[in-house]
Design a protein around this motif. Structure first.
Motif, PDB file in Angstrom:
ATOM      1  N   TYR A   1       0.842  -1.201   0.000  1.00 52.40           N
ATOM      2  CA  TYR A   1       0.000   0.000   0.000  1.00 52.40           C
ATOM      3  C   TYR A   1       0.876   1.249   0.000  1.00 52.40           C
ATOM      4  O   TYR A   1       0.624   2.219  -0.731  1.00 52.40           O
ATOM      5  CB  TYR A   1      -0.901   0.012   1.230  1.00 52.40           C
ATOM      6  CG  TYR A   1      -2.281  -0.580   1.007  1.00 52.40           C
ATOM      7  CD1 TYR A   1      -3.356   0.230   0.672  1.00 52.40           C
ATOM      8  CD2 TYR A   1      -2.511  -1.934   1.147  1.00 52.40           C
ATOM      9  CE1 TYR A   1      -4.622  -0.280   0.490  1.00 52.40           C
ATOM     10  CE2 TYR A   1      -3.778  -2.480   0.965  1.00 52.40           C
ATOM     11  CZ  TYR A   1      -4.829  -1.645   0.630  1.00 52.40           C
ATOM     12  OH  TYR A   1      -6.093  -2.164   0.443  1.00 52.40           O
ATOM     13  N   GLN A   2       1.880   1.220   0.839  1.00 53.19           N
ATOM     14  CA  GLN A   2       2.782   2.368   0.953  1.00 53.19           C
ATOM     15  C   GLN A   2       3.449   2.662  -0.382  1.00 53.19           C
ATOM     16  O   GLN A   2       3.523   3.821  -0.821  1.00 53.19           O
ATOM     17  CB  GLN A   2       3.831   2.048   2.013  1.00 53.19           C
ATOM     18  CG  GLN A   2       4.870   3.120   2.255  1.00 53.19           C
ATOM     19  CD  GLN A   2       5.865   2.648   3.304  1.00 53.19           C
ATOM     20  OE1 GLN A   2       5.499   2.115   4.343  1.00 53.19           O
ATOM     21  NE2 GLN A   2       7.130   2.831   3.013  1.00 53.19           N
ATOM     22  N   LYS A   3       3.892   1.621  -1.071  1.00 58.13           N
ATOM     23  CA  LYS A   3       4.526   1.806  -2.382  1.00 58.13           C
ATOM     24  C   LYS A   3       3.498   2.273  -3.413  1.00 58.13           C
ATOM     25  O   LYS A   3       3.779   3.140  -4.248  1.00 58.13           O
ATOM     26  CB  LYS A   3       5.163   0.483  -2.832  1.00 58.13           C
ATOM     27  CG  LYS A   3       5.915   0.546  -4.158  1.00 58.13           C
ATOM     28  CD  LYS A   3       7.204   1.319  -4.044  1.00 58.13           C
ATOM     29  CE  LYS A   3       8.010   1.282  -5.341  1.00 58.13           C
ATOM     30  NZ  LYS A   3       8.555  -0.042  -5.650  1.00 58.13           N
ATOM     31  N   ALA A   4       2.287   1.700  -3.350  1.00 60.34           N
ATOM     32  CA  ALA A   4       1.263   2.020  -4.339  1.00 60.34           C
ATOM     33  C   ALA A   4       0.914   3.496  -4.345  1.00 60.34           C
ATOM     34  O   ALA A   4       0.753   4.108  -5.406  1.00 60.34           O
ATOM     35  CB  ALA A   4       0.006   1.189  -4.078  1.00 60.34           C
ATOM     36  N   ILE A   5       0.776   4.090  -3.155  1.00 61.41           N
ATOM     37  CA  ILE A   5       0.371   5.497  -3.120  1.00 61.41           C
ATOM     38  C   ILE A   5       1.562   6.429  -3.343  1.00 61.41           C
ATOM     39  O   ILE A   5       1.390   7.642  -3.421  1.00 61.41           O
ATOM     40  CB  ILE A   5      -0.345   5.840  -1.795  1.00 61.41           C
ATOM     41  CG1 ILE A   5       0.588   5.651  -0.590  1.00 61.41           C
ATOM     42  CG2 ILE A   5      -1.602   5.010  -1.647  1.00 61.41           C
ATOM     43  CD1 ILE A   5      -0.047   6.076   0.731  1.00 61.41           C
ATOM     44  N   SER A   6       2.763   5.863  -3.447  1.00 57.36           N
ATOM     45  CA  SER A   6       3.960   6.672  -3.698  1.00 57.36           C
ATOM     46  C   SER A   6       4.407   6.627  -5.151  1.00 57.36           C
ATOM     47  O   SER A   6       5.300   7.380  -5.549  1.00 57.36           O
ATOM     48  CB  SER A   6       5.120   6.194  -2.809  1.00 57.36           C
ATOM     49  OG  SER A   6       4.782   6.269  -1.446  1.00 57.36           O
ATOM     50  N   LEU A   7       3.798   5.733  -5.950  1.00 53.85           N
ATOM     51  CA  LEU A   7       4.289   5.514  -7.314  1.00 53.85           C
ATOM     52  C   LEU A   7       4.299   6.779  -8.150  1.00 53.85           C
ATOM     53  O   LEU A   7       5.254   7.051  -8.888  1.00 53.85           O
ATOM     54  CB  LEU A   7       3.436   4.470  -8.024  1.00 53.85           C
ATOM     55  CG  LEU A   7       3.837   3.002  -7.902  1.00 53.85           C
ATOM     56  CD1 LEU A   7       3.030   2.184  -8.893  1.00 53.85           C
ATOM     57  CD2 LEU A   7       5.321   2.794  -8.128  1.00 53.85           C
ATOM     58  N   ASP A   8       3.209   7.544  -8.050  1.00 51.54           N
ATOM     59  CA  ASP A   8       3.095   8.742  -8.869  1.00 51.54           C
ATOM     60  C   ASP A   8       4.290   9.664  -8.656  1.00 51.54           C
ATOM     61  O   ASP A   8       4.922  10.134  -9.609  1.00 51.54           O
ATOM     62  CB  ASP A   8       1.793   9.465  -8.548  1.00 51.54           C
ATOM     63  CG  ASP A   8       1.530  10.627  -9.483  1.00 51.54           C
ATOM     64  OD1 ASP A   8       2.185  10.702 -10.529  1.00 51.54           O
ATOM     65  OD2 ASP A   8       0.662  11.457  -9.160  1.00 51.54           O
ATOM     66  N   SER A   9       4.621   9.931  -7.391  1.00 51.43           N
ATOM     67  CA  SER A   9       5.743  10.824  -7.097  1.00 51.43           C
ATOM     68  C   SER A   9       7.082  10.156  -7.403  1.00 51.43           C
ATOM     69  O   SER A   9       8.026  10.813  -7.836  1.00 51.43           O
ATOM     70  CB  SER A   9       5.701  11.272  -5.637  1.00 51.43           C
ATOM     71  OG  SER A   9       5.697  10.162  -4.763  1.00 51.43           O
ATOM     72  N   LEU A  10       7.167   8.832  -7.222  1.00 55.35           N
ATOM     73  CA  LEU A  10       8.421   8.127  -7.521  1.00 55.35           C
ATOM     74  C   LEU A  10       8.748   8.183  -9.009  1.00 55.35           C
ATOM     75  O   LEU A  10       9.915   8.284  -9.399  1.00 55.35           O
ATOM     76  CB  LEU A  10       8.327   6.666  -7.069  1.00 55.35           C
ATOM     77  CG  LEU A  10       8.438   6.388  -5.573  1.00 55.35           C
ATOM     78  CD1 LEU A  10       8.169   4.916  -5.292  1.00 55.35           C
ATOM     79  CD2 LEU A  10       9.811   6.779  -5.044  1.00 55.35           C
ATOM     80  N   PHE A  11       7.718   8.095  -9.845  1.00 56.42           N
ATOM     81  CA  PHE A  11       7.922   8.034 -11.298  1.00 56.42           C
ATOM     82  C   PHE A  11       7.924   9.411 -11.955  1.00 56.42           C
ATOM     83  O   PHE A  11       8.298   9.540 -13.118  1.00 56.42           O
ATOM     84  CB  PHE A  11       6.836   7.173 -11.949  1.00 56.42           C
ATOM     85  CG  PHE A  11       6.949   5.704 -11.642  1.00 56.42           C
ATOM     86  CD1 PHE A  11       8.098   5.169 -11.081  1.00 56.42           C
ATOM     87  CD2 PHE A  11       5.889   4.845 -11.924  1.00 56.42           C
ATOM     88  CE1 PHE A  11       8.207   3.813 -10.798  1.00 56.42           C
ATOM     89  CE2 PHE A  11       5.978   3.488 -11.652  1.00 56.42           C
ATOM     90  CZ  PHE A  11       7.140   2.974 -11.086  1.00 56.42           C
ATOM     91  N   ARG A  12       7.503  10.440 -11.213  1.00 50.68           N
ATOM     92  CA  ARG A  12       7.370  11.770 -11.810  1.00 50.68           C
ATOM     93  C   ARG A  12       8.738  12.329 -12.200  1.00 50.68           C
ATOM     94  O   ARG A  12       9.720  12.192 -11.473  1.00 50.68           O
ATOM     95  CB  ARG A  12       6.677  12.714 -10.834  1.00 50.68           C
ATOM     96  CG  ARG A  12       6.243  14.047 -11.447  1.00 50.68           C
ATOM     97  CD  ARG A  12       5.518  14.902 -10.434  1.00 50.68           C
ATOM     98  NE  ARG A  12       4.323  14.222  -9.942  1.00 50.68           N
ATOM     99  CZ  ARG A  12       4.022  14.096  -8.665  1.00 50.68           C
ATOM    100  NH1 ARG A  12       4.837  14.580  -7.738  1.00 50.68           N
ATOM    101  NH2 ARG A  12       2.923  13.474  -8.294  1.00 50.68           N
ATOM    102  N   ASP A  13       8.801  12.959 -13.366  1.00 55.14           N
ATOM    103  CA  ASP A  13      10.009  13.634 -13.862  1.00 55.14           C
ATOM    104  C   ASP A  13      11.197  12.678 -14.028  1.00 55.14           C
ATOM    105  O   ASP A  13      12.350  13.096 -13.944  1.00 55.14           O
ATOM    106  CB  ASP A  13      10.410  14.785 -12.925  1.00 55.14           C
ATOM    107  CG  ASP A  13       9.334  15.844 -12.819  1.00 55.14           C
ATOM    108  OD1 ASP A  13       8.611  16.047 -13.812  1.00 55.14           O
ATOM    109  OD2 ASP A  13       9.210  16.467 -11.747  1.00 55.14           O
ATOM    110  N   LYS A  14      10.902  11.419 -14.263  1.00 44.66           N
ATOM    111  CA  LYS A  14      11.983  10.454 -14.466  1.00 44.66           C
ATOM    112  C   LYS A  14      12.245  10.171 -15.947  1.00 44.66           C
ATOM    113  O   LYS A  14      13.093   9.347 -16.282  1.00 44.66           O
ATOM    114  CB  LYS A  14      11.652   9.135 -13.748  1.00 44.66           C
ATOM    115  CG  LYS A  14      11.591   9.248 -12.222  1.00 44.66           C
ATOM    116  CD  LYS A  14      12.920   9.649 -11.631  1.00 44.66           C
ATOM    117  CE  LYS A  14      12.971   9.512 -10.108  1.00 44.66           C
ATOM    118  NZ  LYS A  14      12.013  10.395  -9.417  1.00 44.66           N
ATOM    119  N   VAL A  15      11.502  10.837 -16.811  1.00 42.71           N
ATOM    120  CA  VAL A  15      11.728  10.711 -18.260  1.00 42.71           C
ATOM    121  C   VAL A  15      12.157  12.070 -18.775  1.00 42.71           C
ATOM    122  O   VAL A  15      11.455  13.065 -18.592  1.00 42.71           O
ATOM    123  CB  VAL A  15      10.456  10.240 -18.997  1.00 42.71           C
ATOM    124  CG1 VAL A  15      10.733  10.102 -20.491  1.00 42.71           C
ATOM    125  CG2 VAL A  15       9.958   8.924 -18.420  1.00 42.71           C
TER     126      VAL A  15
END
Length: 757
Positions: free
Chosen positions: A29-43
């Motif tokens: 759950y903790q990872k799931a709700i963090s994915l958006d911010s984890l993946f943001r601006d990585k491309v």
């Protein structure tokens, strides 16, 4: 029985694999709700918008690893360089505006420059600014005038035919206006009024939307017979500006309601003569629109959409006699997709008409003789689809358009760009790379930027020459290595044969970043089967909204375009006709089973589904009509009976008049068939889909002794439920597909807040 088998299988999975293979845990759950911010601006190196100037110079903003970079391109010189020294401009902006400007995040827009870059002009902080790079001078030219915000209004509001101001003649000598329901003109010099019509009445009156002919000698004015009034009502329980609730209402016509009738009339101003126009060719109206005069004042034209959407006409009215001529007569045994596929362009003031039609089974472009109404030439032909006409070049007699499905072996939904001449020859292809393309042409169409990507391949941006589609420069090639380092997994494109055993059905498979092929994963389908388009993503994205987040909890998430959706053949699309309950489910079930055959870790006996709006209707229908396959559904803001929803969308695909097929497709009428576990999410102030539709479905389920959960969110409109709805959706799937009690959200948020950056 299927629910019992599911629970037994989950039990044996836990016995065989132990707690190390647990899914739906606090950590997940903790990872799931963090994915958006984890993946943001990585491309990086994946610019979004490209701006051509009149001199065929191009500028765009590139997203580098350091930040924003403003680049300009000279196609004739095949050069690309920075528009300015970013450090210098950041310093000058900081001084002039007395604020700290980060050199890597300068935020300007509406950039203008010439070829020697001696002076630049742009908008910053609501000011128009001039910048001389050579002199390193910055000047505020003026404050930017705010563009008036267009208030498009509520989509269903009744069209007011009575409050338009008087309309001036082209030579400003006369005013046309409505008085006592009739048409009058007034001499602007003498104020003398002349009555032109005598047949207007309160129940059949002249509209204030009056059109003078360009020569000022004629007037088109139409009479209106009003239709039904219908409103939907809902209570806003928790308004921000007061303690007590508010009752809200909206205009909202529904299938079967009586619609307004428009009757265009012709008036010869000099003779003060009213010429009656026969309504025989447009008597049964769903809509009568786009009334326009020919530039030479010889006629006015309009488009007529017959109730039921099986006849669509372009009609001309002779400006001397009032004679009616049908220029285009589009007819279908099922429906005409006027809202998504119709295109019309009048060439040389109507001497010819460019028109799109699905009459041969595929959407293609036709050239009509604008005088006789006969087809001169079918410009495009084949088992592929014209998606949009984007430009008509009258001088060179060419049509620019996008199409899909032309390439065997490629995804048939990929957009490609073409042009063809008015003789249906010399087809020129602008894009060929295996990907979904977005092209931005220069104003003269001499050059274009071609950016393409796939869900599993980040974008490449090319500058090309239109005459031969030759690549002049690679402007950017996106880098997603930082995204991969975060554990990102590319969605997989998967195809399987549909219900006919012949047609390929396309979709995507999304896996969690912690994917382990030795685990067993319940499957969740995200569904939106609205017939007005296709919906499976084709472009590269780092984050697929709720699908990526749900997958992270320990699910395989899929999205599929089944039969009945658009952008394939007419036969593929027609599956939806008077049959929205179908939703492509026969194809979807086959597709998921075939994917599970290839990937045994996909548990095709343990399947959930969710969707919003039309997708909410689909998700609930999965349990009402397809509970042999689907176990769990979350339906948000769904239209559960097409008689309860907006008139245009539902009559387009369910047809008119209202027949027994509406009840046959209704989740409400068939609620007693519902099997599995269902959650309904509703925004209490949804003015897109009548909230009563969900409540009527809930009422029918209660009467049928069906168990379900109902989540109503105060103050929320048409949506998937926002953050709270997302929480409820995640928990519902974890509980019912995994037989796991979810952690508390208080604990989840506390754990997230305690994560070290």
């Amino acid at each position: 029985m299927k629910s019992f088998v599911k629970k037994i299988s989950v039990f044996f999975i836990l016995i065989n694999f132990g707690t190390s293979f647990a899914q739906g845990t606090l950590a997940e759950y903790q990872k799931a709700i963090s994915l958006d911010s984890l993946f943001r601006d990585k491309v990086t190196n994946s610019p979004k918008n490209f701006h051509w100037q009149e001199n065929n110079l191009l500028w765009y903003v590139n997203n580098t690893p350091e930040g924003k970079e403003y680049l300009w391109v000279n196609p004739s010189e095949k050069t690309q360089e920075k528009c300015f020294d970013h450090a210098v401009l950041a310093k000058l902006l900081s001084e002039k505006f007395e604020k700290d400007i980060d050199v890597n995040h300068i935020d300007i827009s509406e950039l203008e420059f010439d070829a020697d870059m001696a002076a630049l002009k742009f908008t910053f902080d609501e000011k128009i600014v001039s910048f001389n790079p050579n002199q390193q001078e910055l000047t505020i030219v003026e404050s930017k005038t705010e563009d008036p915000k267009r208030d498009w209004g509520y989509w269903g509001s009744r069209f007011d035919e009575t409050n338009n101001p008087p309309v001036m003649s082209p030579d400003s000598t006369m005013l046309a206006f409505i008085k006592n329901h009739n048409l009058y003109i007034k001499n602007t010099s003498t104020d003398e009024e002349t009555r032109l019509s005598y047949d207007g009445a309160p129940g059949f009156f002249y509209s204030t939307y009056i059109k003078w002919s360009p020569d000022g000698k004629k007037i088109m004015a139409y009479k209106v017979r009003p239709g039904d009034e219908r409103k939907i009502y809902f209570v806003e329980s928790s308004p921000k500006d007061q303690f007590q609730p508010k009752l809200q209402s909206r205009d909202y016509l529904k299938p079967g309601d009586e619609l307004p009738f428009k009757s265009p009339q012709l008036f010869l101003v000099g003779k003060k003569k009213h010429i009656q126009v026969s309504a025989d060719e447009f008597g049964h109206q769903f809509g009568l629109n786009n009334i326009e005069w020919r530039e030479d004042s010889s006629a006015f034209t309009f488009e007529y959409n017959q109730r039921g959407h099986q006849v669509y006409k372009v009609i001309a009215v002779d400006a001397i006699t009032g004679a009616v001529k049908v220029l285009v007569n589009e007819v279908s045994k099922t429906f005409i997709d006027y809202s998504s596929k119709k295109y019309r362009y009048d060439v040389e003031d109507g001497k010819e008409i460019i028109w799109t039609s699905e009459r041969d089974g595929w959407n293609h472009i036709y050239l009509y003789d604008g005088e006789t109404g006969k087809v001169k030439k079918q410009l495009t032909k084949g088992e592929w689809v014209v998606r949009n006409v984007i430009h008509v070049d009258e001088e060179n007699r060419e049509v620019y358009f996008t199409a899909s499905g032309m390439d065997k072996g490629q995804d048939p939904y990929f957009l490609h760009y073409f042009k063809i001449d008015f003789d249906g020859r010399d087809l020129t292809r602008f894009t060929k790379e295996n990907g979904n393309h977005k092209v931005t042409f220069s104003e003269d169409h001499e050059y274009y930027v071609d950016q393409y990507s796939r869900v599993d391949a980040p974008p490449v941006t090319l500058l090309k020459l239109s005459t031969n589609a030759k690549t002049l420069m690679q402007l950017q090639k996106a880098d997603h290595s930082a995204l991969v380092e975060e554990g990102w997994m590319a969605p997989e494109v998967f195809t399987a044969k549909g219900r006919d055993g012949v047609t390929d059905i396309w979709g995507v498979i999304i896996r969690p970043t912690s994917f382990d092929p030795n685990k067993t994963y319940p499957v969740i389908e995200y569904i939106y089967a609205g017939p007005h388009s296709s919906f499976v993503p084709k472009d590269f994205r780092s984050y697929y909204w709720s699908m990526s987040s749900l997958a992270e909890l320990g699910f395989i998430v899929v999205q599929i375009d089944g039969m009945g959706t658009s952008n394939r053949s007419k036969a593929f699309h027609d599956v939806c006709w008077k049959n929205l309950k179908d939703g492509g489910f026969p194809d979807r079930k086959i597709w998921i089973r075939e994917a599970a055959k290839k990937y045994p870790y996909m548990d095709a006996e343990n399947v959930g589904i969710f969707g919003t709006s039309a997708g909410g209707q689909n998700a609930a229908a999965a349990l009402v009509f397809n509970s042999d396959f689907y176990d769990v559904a979350v339906s948000s803001c769904g239209c559960h009976d097409n008689r309860m929803d907006k008139i245009w969308w539902n009559e387009q695909f369910m047809g008119y008049p209202i027949g027994p097929h509406y009840a046959e497709c209704s989740n409400v009428e068939n609620a007693g068939q519902m099997g599995g576990d269902l959650m309904l999410i509703l925004g209490e102030v949804d003015d897109n889909v009548d909230p009563a539709s969900t409540m009527q479905f809930a009422n029918a389920l209660i009467k049928a002794n069906k168990d379900f959960e109902l989540v109503t969110i105060p103050g929320m409109g048409h949506s998937s439920g926002g953050e709270f709805g997302e929480r409820k959706r995640k928990d519902f799937f974890v509980k019912h597909l995994m037989d796991v009690d979810p952690p508390s959200w208080e604990e989840i948020y506390n754990q997230k807040n305690n994560i070290e950056p």
